[in-house]
Design a protein around this motif. Structure first.
Motif, mmCIF file in Angstrom:
data_model
loop_
_atom_site.group_PDB
_atom_site.id
_atom_site.type_symbol
_atom_site.label_atom_id
_atom_site.label_comp_id
_atom_site.label_asym_id
_atom_site.label_seq_id
_atom_site.Cartn_x
_atom_site.Cartn_y
_atom_site.Cartn_z
ATOM 1 N N GLU A 181 0.804 -1.214 0.000
ATOM 2 C CA GLU A 181 0.000 0.000 0.000
ATOM 3 C C GLU A 181 0.845 1.275 0.000
ATOM 4 O OE1 GLU A 181 -3.373 0.301 -0.133
ATOM 5 O OE2 GLU A 181 -3.521 -1.871 -0.398
ATOM 6 N N THR A 182 2.041 1.210 0.553
ATOM 7 C CA THR A 182 2.816 2.436 0.768
ATOM 8 C C THR A 182 4.144 2.476 0.016
ATOM 9 O OG1 THR A 182 3.998 1.585 2.714
ATOM 10 C CG2 THR A 182 1.827 2.598 3.095
ATOM 11 N N GLY A 183 4.513 1.377 -0.646
ATOM 12 C CA GLY A 183 5.792 1.344 -1.329
ATOM 13 C C GLY A 183 6.974 1.238 -0.385
ATOM 14 N N SER A 184 6.735 0.694 0.797
ATOM 15 C CA SER A 184 7.785 0.565 1.815
ATOM 16 C C SER A 184 8.537 -0.747 1.641
ATOM 17 C CB SER A 184 7.168 0.630 3.214
ATOM 18 O OG SER A 184 6.366 1.773 3.364
ATOM 19 N N GLU A 185 9.534 -0.953 2.485
ATOM 20 C CA GLU A 185 10.308 -2.195 2.492
ATOM 21 C C GLU A 185 10.425 -2.711 3.920
ATOM 22 O OE1 GLU A 185 14.020 -1.518 0.539
ATOM 23 O OE2 GLU A 185 13.100 -1.178 -1.431
ATOM 24 N N LEU A 186 9.289 -2.824 4.576
ATOM 25 C CA LEU A 186 9.246 -3.300 5.949
ATOM 26 C C LEU A 186 9.334 -4.819 5.985
ATOM 27 C CD1 LEU A 186 6.308 -1.033 7.164
ATOM 28 C CD2 LEU A 186 8.750 -0.634 7.567
ATOM 29 N N SER A 187 9.723 -5.359 7.137
ATOM 30 C CA SER A 187 9.799 -6.803 7.310
ATOM 31 C C SER A 187 9.251 -7.183 8.674
ATOM 32 C CB SER A 187 11.243 -7.285 7.156
ATOM 33 O OG SER A 187 12.089 -6.635 8.097
ATOM 34 N N GLU A 188 9.198 -8.463 8.936
ATOM 35 C CA GLU A 188 8.695 -8.968 10.220
ATOM 36 C C GLU A 188 9.557 -8.474 11.374
ATOM 37 O OE1 GLU A 188 7.642 -13.306 12.256
ATOM 38 O OE2 GLU A 188 8.671 -13.188 10.327
ATOM 39 N N GLY A 189 8.898 -8.191 12.510
ATOM 40 C CA GLY A 189 9.620 -7.758 13.698
ATOM 41 C C GLY A 189 9.331 -6.323 14.056
ATOM 42 N N LEU A 190 10.097 -5.765 14.985
ATOM 43 C CA LEU A 190 9.910 -4.384 15.411
ATOM 44 C C LEU A 190 10.298 -3.429 14.286
ATOM 45 C CD1 LEU A 190 11.183 -4.208 19.104
ATOM 46 C CD2 LEU A 190 8.874 -3.708 18.277
ATOM 47 N N GLN A 191 9.355 -2.564 13.905
ATOM 48 C CA GLN A 191 9.580 -1.622 12.816
ATOM 49 C C GLN A 191 9.108 -0.236 13.238
ATOM 50 O OE1 GLN A 191 10.944 -2.442 9.664
ATOM 51 N NE2 GLN A 191 11.348 -4.454 10.558
ATOM 52 N N TRP A 192 9.840 0.791 12.816
ATOM 53 C CA TRP A 192 9.431 2.162 13.085
ATOM 54 C C TRP A 192 8.574 2.646 11.921
ATOM 55 C CZ3 TRP A 192 10.349 4.060 17.798
ATOM 56 C CH2 TRP A 192 9.949 5.376 18.046
#
Length: 227
Positions: free
Chosen positions: A95-106
């Protein structure tokens, strides 16, 4: 999203209570319907009255924020740290074009808004979604623990134009004066209405709704909010 926030001064406990949007209740002047219809029929004032009448709680004030300003407020406060599952991270990335992964994320404001609106990943729908929303609020408070009132005052000034409230600026400032210095010690509780084991899924007038034991909800709120 409908979250009742209650602060117990004696115990320094902040309780966040979500109301599931499909809960079937009487709405003053509009018969019975899903509780979120109260806002559609009469805005925050009717929603407040609907919650007050059905659950025997006195609501001192309300704060309303739309999606755009929600994201902007999160950014003003520096974002939030959230523990993500991989499927949640994948959806936010899509949805946002991010590169987040599993775990604690800011998360920034847009990412946090997307996370707060997730409903398709869980079979229990609004139960998990409201849980995410309370996690965001808890994480936001965690980022502010230890902040000095002098640091918070200019931020409050920027946020006030982004919200709609029936509280005066003076009332909001008094709440800030009382609560901000206590943030480091505040204990957060999280719950939802209807509580587990007190409702059934039904179809009424073609609507999929939650029919709850309303006295059980009132007793649960008395037990958790008035201790």
């Amino acid at each position: 999203s409908m979250i009742l926030c209650t602060y117990n001064k004696a115990t320094q406990e902040l309780t966040m209570t979500s109301f599931l949007r499909d809960l079937y209740v009487p709405i003053p002047g509009h018969g019975s319907n899903r509780i979120n219809a109260a806002y559609a029929f009469g805005g925050t004032s009717l929603l407040k009255k609907t919650i007050g009448d059905n659950f025997a709680v006195a609501i001192d004030g309300s704060i309303e924020v739309d999606f755009t300003h929600f994201a902007e407020i999160i950014d003003q406060l520096g974002g939030v740290e959230i523990e993500l599952r991989q499927d949640e991270a994948n959806l936010i990335n899509q949805e946002t074009g991010s590169e987040l992964s599993e775990g604690l994320q800011w998360l920034d404001g847009f990412q946090t808004l997307t996370y707060s609106r997730i409903r398709s990943l869980d079979i229990d729908g609004d139960v998990s979604r409201t849980n995410r929303q309370r996690k965001v609020m808890s994480a936001l408070i965690d980022t502010l623990r230890g902040i000095r009132l002098t640091e918070m005052t200019p931020v409050i000034g920027k946020i006030l134009p982004m919200i709609t409230t029936d509280l005066s600026r003076g009332q909001l400032c008094l709440y800030a004066l009382e609560i901000v210095p206590q943030l480091s010690d505040i204990h957060i509780r999280s719950q939802r209405i209807p509580a587990d084991g007190t409702f059934t899924d039904k179809t009424i007038d073609g609507m999929a709704v939650l029919e709850a034991d309303m006295e059980a909800q009132r007793q649960h709120l008395r037990k958790t909010l008035l201790k």
